[in-house]
Design a protein around this motif. Structure first.
Motif, PDB file in Angstrom:
ATOM      1  N   TRP A 103     -42.486   5.647 115.247  1.00 25.82           N
ATOM      2  CA  TRP A 103     -43.014   4.920 116.405  1.00 25.82           C
ATOM      3  C   TRP A 103     -43.199   5.825 117.612  1.00 25.82           C
ATOM      4  CZ3 TRP A 103     -45.691   1.028 115.261  1.00 25.82           C
ATOM      5  CH2 TRP A 103     -45.382   0.279 114.133  1.00 25.82           C
ATOM      6  N   SER A 104     -42.482   6.917 117.695  1.00 29.53           N
ATOM      7  CA  SER A 104     -42.744   7.902 118.745  1.00 29.53           C
ATOM      8  C   SER A 104     -44.060   8.619 118.479  1.00 29.53           C
ATOM      9  CB  SER A 104     -41.610   8.911 118.831  1.00 29.53           C
ATOM     10  OG  SER A 104     -40.414   8.280 119.214  1.00 29.53           O
ATOM     11  N   GLU A 105     -44.324   8.888 117.203  1.00 29.37           N
ATOM     12  CA  GLU A 105     -45.613   9.467 116.824  1.00 29.37           C
ATOM     13  C   GLU A 105     -46.746   8.511 117.195  1.00 29.37           C
ATOM     14  OE1 GLU A 105     -48.174   9.808 112.769  1.00 29.37           O
ATOM     15  OE2 GLU A 105     -46.066  10.329 112.607  1.00 29.37           O
ATOM     16  N   VAL A 106     -46.540   7.219 116.930  1.00 28.08           N
ATOM     17  CA  VAL A 106     -47.552   6.214 117.282  1.00 28.08           C
ATOM     18  C   VAL A 106     -47.773   6.214 118.793  1.00 28.08           C
ATOM     19  CG1 VAL A 106     -48.033   3.731 117.337  1.00 28.08           C
ATOM     20  CG2 VAL A 106     -47.165   4.783 115.248  1.00 28.08           C
ATOM     21  N   GLY A 107     -46.705   6.343 119.565  1.00 27.67           N
ATOM     22  CA  GLY A 107     -46.837   6.403 121.020  1.00 27.67           C
ATOM     23  C   GLY A 107     -47.623   7.618 121.476  1.00 27.67           C
ATOM     24  N   LEU A 108     -47.362   8.768 120.853  1.00 28.21           N
ATOM     25  CA  LEU A 108     -48.094   9.992 121.177  1.00 28.21           C
ATOM     26  C   LEU A 108     -49.577   9.817 120.895  1.00 28.21           C
ATOM     27  CD1 LEU A 108     -48.182  13.079 121.844  1.00 28.21           C
ATOM     28  CD2 LEU A 108     -47.745  13.457 119.402  1.00 28.21           C
ATOM     29  N   VAL A 109     -49.889   9.294 119.724  1.00 30.67           N
ATOM     30  CA  VAL A 109     -51.289   9.118 119.344  1.00 30.67           C
ATOM     31  C   VAL A 109     -51.946   8.032 120.191  1.00 30.67           C
ATOM     32  CG1 VAL A 109     -52.838   8.496 117.446  1.00 30.67           C
ATOM     33  CG2 VAL A 109     -50.917  10.022 117.034  1.00 30.67           C
ATOM     34  N   THR A 110     -51.198   6.999 120.547  1.00 30.92           N
ATOM     35  CA  THR A 110     -51.733   5.947 121.421  1.00 30.92           C
ATOM     36  C   THR A 110     -52.176   6.540 122.754  1.00 30.92           C
ATOM     37  OG1 THR A 110     -50.418   4.201 120.408  1.00 30.92           O
ATOM     38  CG2 THR A 110     -51.135   3.834 122.668  1.00 30.92           C
ATOM     39  N   GLY A 111     -51.350   7.392 123.321  1.00 34.92           N
ATOM     40  CA  GLY A 111     -51.726   8.061 124.569  1.00 34.92           C
ATOM     41  C   GLY A 111     -52.973   8.908 124.401  1.00 34.92           C
ATOM     42  N   CYS A 112     -53.060   9.618 123.292  1.00 29.32           N
ATOM     43  CA  CYS A 112     -54.237  10.453 123.033  1.00 29.32           C
ATOM     44  C   CYS A 112     -55.496   9.611 122.869  1.00 29.32           C
ATOM     45  CB  CYS A 112     -54.003  11.309 121.784  1.00 29.32           C
ATOM     46  SG  CYS A 112     -52.789  12.607 122.009  1.00 29.32           S
ATOM     47  N   ILE A 113     -55.382   8.496 122.167  1.00 30.28           N
ATOM     48  CA  ILE A 113     -56.537   7.618 121.978  1.00 30.28           C
ATOM     49  C   ILE A 113     -56.981   7.045 123.316  1.00 30.28           C
ATOM     50  CG2 ILE A 113     -57.286   5.421 120.967  1.00 30.28           C
ATOM     51  CD1 ILE A 113     -55.530   6.137 118.517  1.00 30.28           C
ATOM     52  N   ALA A 114     -56.030   6.617 124.133  1.00 29.80           N
ATOM     53  CA  ALA A 114     -56.381   6.082 125.456  1.00 29.80           C
ATOM     54  C   ALA A 114     -57.080   7.137 126.300  1.00 29.80           C
ATOM     55  CB  ALA A 114     -55.120   5.568 126.146  1.00 29.80           C
ATOM     56  N   VAL A 115     -56.563   8.352 126.297  1.00 29.36           N
ATOM     57  CA  VAL A 115     -57.192   9.443 127.046  1.00 29.36           C
ATOM     58  C   VAL A 115     -58.597   9.715 126.513  1.00 29.36           C
ATOM     59  CG1 VAL A 115     -57.074  11.944 127.456  1.00 29.36           C
ATOM     60  CG2 VAL A 115     -55.062  10.522 127.814  1.00 29.36           C
ATOM     61  N   ALA A 116     -58.760   9.675 125.199  1.00 27.18           N
ATOM     62  CA  ALA A 116     -60.070   9.927 124.602  1.00 27.18           C
ATOM     63  C   ALA A 116     -61.095   8.900 125.073  1.00 27.18           C
ATOM     64  CB  ALA A 116     -59.964   9.925 123.080  1.00 27.18           C
ATOM     65  N   PHE A 117     -60.734   7.636 125.063  1.00 25.46           N
ATOM     66  CA  PHE A 117     -61.685   6.602 125.473  1.00 25.46           C
ATOM     67  C   PHE A 117     -61.971   6.661 126.970  1.00 25.46           C
ATOM     68  CE2 PHE A 117     -60.929   4.930 121.274  1.00 25.46           C
ATOM     69  CZ  PHE A 117     -62.166   4.395 120.941  1.00 25.46           C
ATOM     70  N   VAL A 118     -60.966   6.939 127.780  1.00 24.72           N
ATOM     71  CA  VAL A 118     -61.184   7.069 129.232  1.00 24.72           C
ATOM     72  C   VAL A 118     -62.082   8.278 129.511  1.00 24.72           C
ATOM     73  CG1 VAL A 118     -60.036   7.604 131.424  1.00 24.72           C
ATOM     74  CG2 VAL A 118     -59.106   5.838 129.921  1.00 24.72           C
ATOM     75  N   ALA A 119     -61.826   9.392 128.838  1.00 22.94           N
ATOM     76  CA  ALA A 119     -62.645  10.593 129.037  1.00 22.94           C
ATOM     77  C   ALA A 119     -64.086  10.346 128.611  1.00 22.94           C
ATOM     78  CB  ALA A 119     -62.052  11.767 128.261  1.00 22.94           C
ATOM     79  N   ASN A 120     -64.277   9.653 127.506  1.00 18.08           N
ATOM     80  CA  ASN A 120     -65.635   9.354 127.039  1.00 18.08           C
ATOM     81  C   ASN A 120     -66.366   8.475 128.055  1.00 18.08           C
ATOM     82  OD1 ASN A 120     -67.745   9.360 124.983  1.00 18.08           O
ATOM     83  ND2 ASN A 120     -67.222   7.202 124.709  1.00 18.08           N
ATOM     84  N   TYR A 121     -65.689   7.435 128.524  1.00  9.39           N
ATOM     85  CA  TYR A 121     -66.321   6.527 129.486  1.00  9.39           C
ATOM     86  C   TYR A 121     -66.622   7.252 130.793  1.00  9.39           C
ATOM     87  CZ  TYR A 121     -67.539   2.136 131.696  1.00  9.39           C
ATOM     88  OH  TYR A 121     -68.223   1.130 132.326  1.00  9.39           O
ATOM     89  N   ALA A 122     -65.669   8.066 131.273  1.00  8.59           N
ATOM     90  CA  ALA A 122     -65.871   8.809 132.518  1.00  8.59           C
ATOM     91  C   ALA A 122     -67.023   9.799 132.385  1.00  8.59           C
ATOM     92  CB  ALA A 122     -64.585   9.540 132.904  1.00  8.59           C
ATOM     93  N   ALA A 138     -62.607  -1.046 126.176  1.00 10.57           N
ATOM     94  CA  ALA A 138     -61.154  -1.259 126.154  1.00 10.57           C
ATOM     95  C   ALA A 138     -60.729  -1.932 124.852  1.00 10.57           C
ATOM     96  CB  ALA A 138     -60.728  -2.102 127.356  1.00 10.57           C
ATOM     97  N   LEU A 139     -61.526  -2.898 124.379  1.00  7.66           N
ATOM     98  CA  LEU A 139     -61.222  -3.543 123.097  1.00  7.66           C
ATOM     99  C   LEU A 139     -61.363  -2.560 121.931  1.00  7.66           C
ATOM    100  CD1 LEU A 139     -62.837  -7.074 123.442  1.00  7.66           C
ATOM    101  CD2 LEU A 139     -60.406  -6.509 123.274  1.00  7.66           C
ATOM    102  N   HIS A 140     -62.362  -1.684 122.015  1.00  3.67           N
ATOM    103  CA  HIS A 140     -62.561  -0.663 120.975  1.00  3.67           C
ATOM    104  C   HIS A 140     -61.358   0.284 120.930  1.00  3.67           C
ATOM    105  CE1 HIS A 140     -64.765   1.800 118.200  1.00  3.67           C
ATOM    106  NE2 HIS A 140     -64.906   2.802 119.048  1.00  3.67           N
ATOM    107  N   ALA A 141     -60.883   0.695 122.103  1.00  4.27           N
ATOM    108  CA  ALA A 141     -59.697   1.559 122.172  1.00  4.27           C
ATOM    109  C   ALA A 141     -58.471   0.826 121.643  1.00  4.27           C
ATOM    110  CB  ALA A 141     -59.469   2.021 123.611  1.00  4.27           C
ATOM    111  N   LEU A 142     -58.322  -0.434 122.024  1.00 13.58           N
ATOM    112  CA  LEU A 142     -57.177  -1.218 121.550  1.00 13.58           C
ATOM    113  C   LEU A 142     -57.208  -1.390 120.035  1.00 13.58           C
ATOM    114  CD1 LEU A 142     -54.662  -2.841 122.312  1.00 13.58           C
ATOM    115  CD2 LEU A 142     -56.141  -4.851 122.526  1.00 13.58           C
ATOM    116  N   ALA A 143     -58.389  -1.651 119.485  1.00 14.88           N
ATOM    117  CA  ALA A 143     -58.518  -1.789 118.029  1.00 14.88           C
ATOM    118  C   ALA A 143     -58.164  -0.473 117.334  1.00 14.88           C
ATOM    119  CB  ALA A 143     -59.928  -2.230 117.660  1.00 14.88           C
ATOM    120  N   THR A 144     -58.575   0.642 117.910  1.00 17.90           N
ATOM    121  CA  THR A 144     -58.248   1.946 117.324  1.00 17.90           C
ATOM    122  C   THR A 144     -56.745   2.195 117.379  1.00 17.90           C
ATOM    123  OG1 THR A 144     -60.418   2.769 118.014  1.00 17.90           O
ATOM    124  CG2 THR A 144     -58.768   4.415 117.431  1.00 17.90           C
ATOM    125  N   ILE A 145     -56.117   1.838 118.483  1.00 19.52           N
ATOM    126  CA  ILE A 145     -54.661   1.997 118.621  1.00 19.52           C
ATOM    127  C   ILE A 145     -53.927   1.128 117.607  1.00 19.52           C
ATOM    128  CG2 ILE A 145     -52.721   1.485 120.162  1.00 19.52           C
ATOM    129  CD1 ILE A 145     -54.594   2.448 122.478  1.00 19.52           C
TER     130      ILE A 145
END
Length: 175
Positions: A103-122, A138-145
């Motif tokens: 679950w720590s790995e999931v948290g790490l990847v969740t942060g990376c996915i969120a950063v990826a979607f924010v960077a893409n949108y920006a 945001a829904l696309h990022a949430l589904a990926t997470i």
């Protein structure tokens, strides 16, 4: 030269990426106003890079991501670059993340996915490109997470496991 097992997993990753792309191109998508699906290629790439980075080399990942950009109508190379940066960040953290609980790995990847979607949108906003609705992204990022843990478990079932302590990968290093 990498052993046959490594090449088998590289081919398997490419086939899985093509399969994800094939289903993404089928006409039964969410349509207007529907809930977007996850980016399963990003989920698989993150899971495989954290477990066995030698299975997903950069030279294999780049063409698959650029092909996905071209076929899915995204700005060519933008999402590929962002995913490549995320996977390289994860690749550099393999030694630190191997001792992490799942679950720590999931948290790490969740942060990376969120950063990826924010960077893409920006990047799309800064380039004055057509941007999808923020809620849809945001829904696309949430589904990926949400789909990362099943993708990691699926990868584990396929045999993509972390290196044992003291074991070296095909490149002669820990990761």
């Amino acid at each position: 030269m990498a052993p046959r097992r490594v090449w088998w997993f590289r081919v398997l990753f490419a086939l899985l990426a093509f399969l994800v792309l094939f289903f993404a191109l089928l006409p039964f998508g969410p349509g207007e106003g529907g809930v977007p699906g996850p980016d399963l290629t990003l989920c698989l790439a993150a899971a495989w890079v954290l477990r066995r980075p030698d299975y997903v080399p950069v030279w294999l990942l780049i063409p698959l991501l650029v092909l996905g950009d071209a076929l899915l109508g995204r700005p060519l190379g933008l999402w590929a670059l962002i995913v490549l940066l995320i996977t390289e960040y994860l690749r550099r953290r393999v030694d630190q993340s191997e001792a992490l609980p799942f679950w720590s790995e999931v948290g790490l990847v969740t942060g990376c996915i969120a950063v990826a979607f924010v960077a893409n949108y920006a990047a799309l906003v800064l380039l004055l490109a057509g941007t999808p609705p923020l809620g849809g992204e945001a829904l696309h990022a949430l589904a990926t997470i949400v789909f990362y843990p099943p993708a990691a478990i699926f990868s584990q079932m396929l045999g993509v496991r972390r290196l044992a302590p003291g074991e070296l990968d095909t490149l002669g290093s820990r990761a």
